[in-house]
Design an enzyme around this catalytic site. Sequence first.
Site, PDB file in Angstrom:
ATOM      1  N   HIS A  79       0.828  -1.165  -0.544  1.00 38.26           N
ATOM      2  CA  HIS A  79      -0.263   0.155   0.024  1.00 38.26           C
ATOM      3  C   HIS A  79       1.021   1.194   0.292  1.00 38.26           C
ATOM      4  O   HIS A  79       0.191   2.369  -0.381  1.00 38.26           O
ATOM      5  CB  HIS A  79      -1.207  -0.195   0.942  1.00 38.26           C
ATOM      6  CG  HIS A  79      -2.028  -1.534   0.901  1.00 38.26           C
ATOM      7  ND1 HIS A  79      -2.406  -1.500   2.757  1.00 38.26           N
ATOM      8  CD2 HIS A  79      -2.236  -2.164   0.107  1.00 38.26           C
ATOM      9  CE1 HIS A  79      -3.289  -2.918   1.567  1.00 38.26           C
ATOM     10  NE2 HIS A  79      -2.944  -2.966   0.906  1.00 38.26           N
ATOM     11  N   HIS A 238      -9.431  -1.783  -4.657  1.00 40.81           N
ATOM     12  CA  HIS A 238      -8.821  -2.605  -3.522  1.00 40.81           C
ATOM     13  C   HIS A 238      -7.407  -2.770  -4.968  1.00 40.81           C
ATOM     14  O   HIS A 238      -6.511  -3.026  -4.473  1.00 40.81           O
ATOM     15  CB  HIS A 238      -8.337  -2.183  -2.403  1.00 40.81           C
ATOM     16  CG  HIS A 238      -7.301  -2.961  -1.867  1.00 40.81           C
ATOM     17  ND1 HIS A 238      -6.853  -1.954  -0.677  1.00 40.81           N
ATOM     18  CD2 HIS A 238      -6.853  -3.852  -1.807  1.00 40.81           C
ATOM     19  CE1 HIS A 238      -6.077  -2.635  -0.749  1.00 40.81           C
ATOM     20  NE2 HIS A 238      -5.817  -3.179  -1.166  1.00 40.81           N
ATOM     21  N   ASP A 242      -3.550  -2.144  -5.492  1.00 43.99           N
ATOM     22  CA  ASP A 242      -2.881  -3.341  -5.196  1.00 43.99           C
ATOM     23  C   ASP A 242      -1.592  -3.518  -6.829  1.00 43.99           C
ATOM     24  O   ASP A 242      -0.349  -3.655  -6.512  1.00 43.99           O
ATOM     25  CB  ASP A 242      -3.530  -4.469  -4.385  1.00 43.99           C
ATOM     26  CG  ASP A 242      -2.998  -5.236  -3.836  1.00 43.99           C
ATOM     27  OD1 ASP A 242      -3.172  -4.033  -2.566  1.00 43.99           O
ATOM     28  OD2 ASP A 242      -4.414  -5.722  -2.967  1.00 43.99           O
ATOM     29  N   HIS A 265      -1.329 -10.034  -5.983  1.00 39.74           N
ATOM     30  CA  HIS A 265       0.348  -9.799  -5.654  1.00 39.74           C
ATOM     31  C   HIS A 265       1.243 -10.803  -6.492  1.00 39.74           C
ATOM     32  O   HIS A 265       1.971 -10.317  -7.162  1.00 39.74           O
ATOM     33  CB  HIS A 265       0.386 -10.063  -4.055  1.00 39.74           C
ATOM     34  CG  HIS A 265      -0.251  -8.548  -3.732  1.00 39.74           C
ATOM     35  ND1 HIS A 265      -0.767  -7.351  -3.758  1.00 39.74           N
ATOM     36  CD2 HIS A 265      -0.623  -8.824  -2.166  1.00 39.74           C
ATOM     37  CE1 HIS A 265      -0.599  -6.910  -3.203  1.00 39.74           C
ATOM     38  NE2 HIS A 265      -1.201  -7.433  -2.486  1.00 39.74           N
TER      39      HIS A 265
END
EC number: 3.5.1.108
Length: 305
Positions: A79, A238, A242, A265
């Site tokens: 973040h 979000h 990411d 990720h």
Amino acid sequence: MIRQRTLKSIVQMTGVGLHSGRKVTLTLRPAAANTGVIYRRTDLNPPVDFPADPESVRDTMLCTALVNDEGVRISTVEHLNAALAGMGIDNVVIEVDAPEIPIMDGSASPFVYLLQSAGIEELNTAKKFIRIKKPVRIEDGDKWAEIRPYNGFRLDFTIDFNHPAIESDDQKLVFDFSSQSFIKDISRARTFGFMRDIEYLQSQNLCLGGSFDCAIVLDDYRILNEDGLRFDNEFVTHKVLDAVGDLYMSGHSILGELRAYKSGHALNNQLLRAVLADQEAWEWTTIEDEQESPVAFMQPGMVLA
């Protein structure tokens, strides 16, 4: 020309570590041109540096963790890395007195505020961009991520959660990047997780800092946070946040378009590694004439005040 950026002053904040549940102090320091983004653990003697590098990302199970050859790690960088990308910070030293960056509210917004508090300084050195020259795609089962040539930075992201609280209309987002739009539309989106997973992790002495204060928490039927969502499509937003942070693990802004389906990720990192490993897929470039800059990287103006 579009110049490299660093901070005007040293800034500091404290928060809680997601995994340890302990107090963490974060200090951001200005750095000279071409230093890059460097994470530094000051709780170790001597301190250990982790330059932003996709090859250093060796654990993406619960967060993005940088791990060196000796097995020393620094966790939950994603973040803060997204905030650096959002504000176009090329050079900074990030000091933390713990094995992890504080989770704060689970979004990038507190880090954006910290960077704005420091002020942004432009250096007299051209900013180096990674320009995508040809499509590169990574697949994992039904999940995939690809990056294509584009004069700017765009993210086209789709998630697929079969959950009563996540409307099907709110699972796709196309985002044309600029600092203003990142701050306004992306930075406040929080991470999310399921109560059963959090309870299990805490039983294993993990995620001890996890709470309603730093994530959207769901059970099998609904969102458990009293205040609900910050916006209807916060989940996919979000995931875009990411991805912005994951791609900035190169330490450089990208000129290209990311398209992704159910990516996270790990897949984002695999894609970045695949791009950088293919010399024909990308090139270094600078933008000498600001009038020719893609809107994504035009001078943010009042954002930097």
